[in-house]
Design an enzyme around this catalytic site. Structure first.
Site, mmCIF file in Angstrom:
data_model
loop_
_atom_site.group_PDB
_atom_site.id
_atom_site.type_symbol
_atom_site.label_atom_id
_atom_site.label_comp_id
_atom_site.label_asym_id
_atom_site.label_seq_id
_atom_site.Cartn_x
_atom_site.Cartn_y
_atom_site.Cartn_z
ATOM 1 N N ASN A 8 -1.812 -11.497 -1.672
ATOM 2 C CA ASN A 8 -2.059 -11.286 -0.241
ATOM 3 C C ASN A 8 -3.399 -10.550 -0.141
ATOM 4 O OD1 ASN A 8 -2.116 -10.529 2.406
ATOM 5 N ND2 ASN A 8 -0.285 -9.245 2.346
ATOM 6 N N TRP A 9 -4.421 -11.308 0.218
ATOM 7 C CA TRP A 9 -5.775 -10.729 0.216
ATOM 8 C C TRP A 9 -6.015 -9.814 1.414
ATOM 9 C CZ3 TRP A 9 -9.470 -15.351 -1.519
ATOM 10 C CH2 TRP A 9 -9.088 -15.755 -2.812
ATOM 11 N N LYS A 10 -5.103 -9.821 2.351
ATOM 12 C CA LYS A 10 -5.211 -8.988 3.562
ATOM 13 C C LYS A 10 -6.579 -9.188 4.232
ATOM 14 C CE LYS A 10 -1.681 -5.949 1.723
ATOM 15 N NZ LYS A 10 -1.099 -4.630 1.591
ATOM 16 N N HIS A 97 5.096 -9.052 7.543
ATOM 17 C CA HIS A 97 4.609 -8.013 6.620
ATOM 18 C C HIS A 97 4.718 -6.656 7.317
ATOM 19 C CE1 HIS A 97 1.987 -5.648 4.085
ATOM 20 N NE2 HIS A 97 2.149 -6.576 3.162
ATOM 21 N N GLU A 99 2.747 -4.309 7.528
ATOM 22 C CA GLU A 99 1.548 -3.927 8.288
ATOM 23 C C GLU A 99 1.555 -4.577 9.673
ATOM 24 O OE1 GLU A 99 -1.122 -5.066 5.173
ATOM 25 O OE2 GLU A 99 -0.456 -3.350 3.996
ATOM 26 N N GLU A 167 9.256 -5.315 0.017
ATOM 27 C CA GLU A 167 8.098 -4.438 -0.147
ATOM 28 C C GLU A 167 8.408 -3.090 0.498
ATOM 29 O OE1 GLU A 167 4.291 -7.013 -0.647
ATOM 30 O OE2 GLU A 167 4.606 -6.654 1.477
ATOM 31 N N GLY A 173 0.085 -0.075 -1.385
ATOM 32 C CA GLY A 173 -1.261 0.493 -1.420
ATOM 33 C C GLY A 173 -1.305 1.968 -1.759
ATOM 34 N N SER A 211 2.191 -2.001 -4.929
ATOM 35 C CA SER A 211 1.474 -1.420 -6.069
ATOM 36 C C SER A 211 1.802 -2.101 -7.402
ATOM 37 C CB SER A 211 1.724 0.090 -6.159
ATOM 38 O OG SER A 211 1.233 0.736 -4.987
ATOM 39 N N GLY A 232 -1.049 -7.083 -3.365
ATOM 40 C CA GLY A 232 -2.148 -6.774 -2.458
ATOM 41 C C GLY A 232 -3.403 -6.441 -3.254
ATOM 42 N N GLY A 233 -3.669 -5.171 -3.416
ATOM 43 C CA GLY A 233 -4.912 -4.704 -4.045
ATOM 44 C C GLY A 233 -5.261 -5.408 -5.347
HETATM 45 P P1 13P Z 1 -0.431 -3.485 -2.784
HETATM 46 O O1 13P Z 1 -0.208 -4.375 -3.970
HETATM 47 O O2 13P Z 1 -1.873 -3.186 -2.514
HETATM 48 O O3 13P Z 1 0.427 -2.242 -2.852
HETATM 49 O O4 13P Z 1 0.067 -4.304 -1.493
HETATM 50 C C1 13P Z 1 1.316 -4.914 -1.520
HETATM 51 C C2 13P Z 1 1.427 -5.779 -0.340
HETATM 52 O O5 13P Z 1 1.470 -5.306 0.785
HETATM 53 C C3 13P Z 1 1.452 -7.228 -0.548
HETATM 54 O O6 13P Z 1 1.807 -7.910 0.595
#
Ligand code: 13P
Length: 248
Positions: A8-10, A97, A99, A167, A173, A211, A232-233
């Site tokens: 997920n590149w956000k 998600h 977020e 999640e 993050g 993470s 994510g990251g």
């Molecule tokens: P991180 O891997 O940066 O913690 O993010 C997880 C995430 O929200 C994937 O959708």
């Protein structure tokens, strides 16, 4: 079942950075093709990067969107429909998600509506669920996740068109990962609850997210009922993204 390694590149990166990242991922998989025996790969760039990124991807990597509109089409300024997502050859869409739930106040009902329009377009909906730190401290994590999941899943959900991503909000993050015991307990619980809603619940992929990185991926993938990761990251660096797959 194969693990789904989903990035997920956000809201990150320029067009050229997205293209380079896609090229690096494809190159890394070509160097280690045996990874495809155990893993399916998916990347979910920002909407307007989808087409140019897809041009770089090989058959080995699927592409998805990070969201879609709950409406089919029409006067919904700023929205992107599931039909538009499908039209650019996406196979998946991330929905609900944390977020989006947190910053855009998306309700379970809205996520359910989005999942329905996604299913109408034959997209696989990756429905995200997860508790906050306060909810976990209050011992409410299972109740919260069950409510989110059961209310977000439409009647159209099947084992083929639905993926659940657990999640925990406090692990996203932050560098904090849930313990493998916590992940095992929640994934077993989710699998059991899913049977209330979906036939053949044993075949639904359950992803863990929060993470995930190459250093902790092996222990996470070893947990029962973990069928991949939503990353994510670490998905923004080809080396780390592929490093996670190597741990599966
Ligand atoms: P991180 O891997 O940066 O913690 O993010 C997880 C995430 O929200 C994937 O959708």
């Amino acid at each position: 079942m194969k693990n789904l390694i989903a990035g997920n590149w956000k809201m990150n990166g320029t067009m050229s950075e997205a293209i380079t990242l896609a090229q690096n991922i494809v190159q890394a998989i070509q160097n280690e093709v045996e990874l495809l025996k155990k893993n399916d790969f998916l990347v979910c760039p920002p909407f307007h990067h989808i087409v140019p990124v897809q041009a770089e991807l090989s058959m080995a990597v699927s592409i998805g969107a990070q969201d879609c509109s709950p409406f089919s089409n029409g006067a919904y300024t700023g929205d992107v429909s599931a039909e538009m997502v499908k039209d650019v050859n996406c196979s998946h869409v991330i929905l609900g998600h944390s977020e989006r739930r947190q910053y855009y106040v998306e309700s379970n009902l809205m996520v359910r509506q989005k999942a329905m329009v996604a299913h109408e377009q034959d997209l696989t909906a990756i429905i995200c669920v997860g508790e906050t730190e306060e909810q976990r401290e209050a011992g409410q994590e299972q109740e919260v996740v069950a409510t989110q999941m059961l209310e977000s899943l439409p009647e159209t959900a099947t084992a083929e068109n639905t993926v659940i991503a657990y999640e925990p909000v406090w692990a996203i993050g932050t560098g904090k990962t849930a313990t493998t015991d916590d992940i095992a307990a929640m994934h077993d619980f989710i699998r059991g609850k899913l049977a209330e809603k979906i036939d053949n619940a044993a075949s639904v992929r359950l992803l863990y997210g929060g993470s995930v990185k190459p250093a902790n991926a092996a222990e996470i993938f070893a947990v029962n009922n973990v069928n991949g990761a939503l990353i994510g990251g670490a998905s923004l660096k080809a080396e780390d993204f592929i490093g996670i797959a190597k741990a599966s």
